[in-house]
Write an enzyme that holds these catalytic residues in place. Structure first.
Site, PDB file in Angstrom:
ATOM      1  N   TYR A  24       0.677  -1.321  -0.050  1.00 12.53           N
ATOM      2  CA  TYR A  24       0.048   0.100   0.103  1.00 12.53           C
ATOM      3  C   TYR A  24       0.849   1.095   0.112  1.00 12.53           C
ATOM      4  O   TYR A  24       0.859   2.053  -0.803  1.00 12.53           O
ATOM      5  CB  TYR A  24      -0.929  -0.028   1.275  1.00 12.53           C
ATOM      6  CG  TYR A  24      -1.640   1.127   1.644  1.00 12.53           C
ATOM      7  CD1 TYR A  24      -2.655   1.681   0.627  1.00 12.53           C
ATOM      8  CD2 TYR A  24      -1.343   2.091   2.688  1.00 12.53           C
ATOM      9  CE1 TYR A  24      -3.289   2.888   0.903  1.00 12.53           C
ATOM     10  CE2 TYR A  24      -2.011   3.118   2.739  1.00 12.53           C
ATOM     11  CZ  TYR A  24      -2.873   3.529   1.818  1.00 12.53           C
ATOM     12  OH  TYR A  24      -3.524   4.737   2.280  1.00 12.53           O
ATOM     13  N   GLU A  46     -11.483   5.852   5.558  1.00  8.38           N
ATOM     14  CA  GLU A  46     -10.807   6.650   6.479  1.00  8.38           C
ATOM     15  C   GLU A  46     -11.790   6.737   7.617  1.00  8.38           C
ATOM     16  O   GLU A  46     -11.206   6.590   9.051  1.00  8.38           O
ATOM     17  CB  GLU A  46     -10.066   7.913   6.175  1.00  8.38           C
ATOM     18  CG  GLU A  46      -8.885   7.848   5.300  1.00  8.38           C
ATOM     19  CD  GLU A  46      -7.645   7.195   5.813  1.00  8.38           C
ATOM     20  OE1 GLU A  46      -7.539   7.284   7.157  1.00  8.38           O
ATOM     21  OE2 GLU A  46      -6.622   7.049   5.211  1.00  8.38           O
ATOM     22  N   TRP A  54      -5.203   1.063  10.400  1.00  5.83           N
ATOM     23  CA  TRP A  54      -5.220   1.203   9.076  1.00  5.83           C
ATOM     24  C   TRP A  54      -5.079  -0.289   8.129  1.00  5.83           C
ATOM     25  O   TRP A  54      -5.732  -0.547   7.562  1.00  5.83           O
ATOM     26  CB  TRP A  54      -4.456   2.253   8.401  1.00  5.83           C
ATOM     27  CG  TRP A  54      -4.655   2.370   6.957  1.00  5.83           C
ATOM     28  CD1 TRP A  54      -3.922   2.032   5.755  1.00  5.83           C
ATOM     29  CD2 TRP A  54      -5.778   2.917   6.173  1.00  5.83           C
ATOM     30  NE1 TRP A  54      -4.425   2.074   4.723  1.00  5.83           N
ATOM     31  CE2 TRP A  54      -5.639   2.653   4.833  1.00  5.83           C
ATOM     32  CE3 TRP A  54      -7.175   3.159   6.665  1.00  5.83           C
ATOM     33  CZ2 TRP A  54      -6.741   3.198   3.880  1.00  5.83           C
ATOM     34  CZ3 TRP A  54      -8.061   3.447   5.766  1.00  5.83           C
ATOM     35  CH2 TRP A  54      -7.721   3.350   4.369  1.00  5.83           C
TER      36      TRP A  54
END
Length: 190
Positions: A24, A46, A54
């Protein structure tokens, strides 16, 4: 296009250790995103990340995309009570009713903006004159005056889970801010 092995290159310390997080980081985080649908998708993800890590969201991203019709805003905007119940029963996503409701409302706001002729990408990038802000590569901050400004505007429009910290994380993710560490190979993209 052939994938380049970046595993031997210096990266941001937070990306090291987990192959998914590193992938990522190397391919997506901090890359200026101009696609309005993707900007909206990332803002919604988010919001789901609030209170979680995350990596949890990254691991569930494919399930989120399946559950939310590929983040097609028109389809999500039309979700009804039965869809909310379906999502609440989906073990592949974060099952938080307030976040699910916020995503559906976010889709409605996004669609309203489109119908009024307002491009979401143009809106997102208007705060920086369409150019990424480059951080100093040394400090890590949770929010900035700009993320507070954008957060207030998103909230004024009706978006939820868009506080200054979430907004700043989103700004970093979509490349509105380049906060790669000084030693990171992604700091100066070619």
């Amino acid at each position: 296009m052939t994938a380049v092995d970046t595993s031997s290159l210096a990266s941001c310390s937070w990306a090291e250790g987990d192959p998914l997080m590193r992938a990522y980081h190397d391919a997506e985080w901090g890359v200026p995103q101009r696609d309005p649908r993707m900007l909206w998708e990332m803002l919604m993800l988010e919001g789901f990340q609030a209170g979680l890590s995350w990596i949890t969201i990254l691991r569930k991203r494919d399930a989120f995309r399946a559950a939310f019709a590929g983040f097609d805003s028109a389809q999500v905007a039309a979700f009804a009570a039965r869809d909310v119940e379906r999502l609440m029963a989906d073990p592949g996503i974060v099952r938080a009713r307030a976040k699910i409701d916020a995503t559906i409302r976010g889709a409605q706001i996004y669609c309203d903006m489109q119908q009024r002729g307002e491009d979401f990408a143009a809106f997102c990038w208007s705060f920086t004159d369409r150019a990424p802000i480059v951080g100093d590569g040394k400090r890590r901050v949770a929010s900035t005056a700009l993320s507070e400004t954008i957060s207030k505007e998103l909230k004024r429009r009706g978006f939820k889970f868009v506080g200054p910290t979430i907004t700043y994380a989103w700004m970093q993710a979509v490349g509105i801010v380049n906060d790669h560490a000084r030693e990171c190979f992604r700091r100066h993209p070619s």
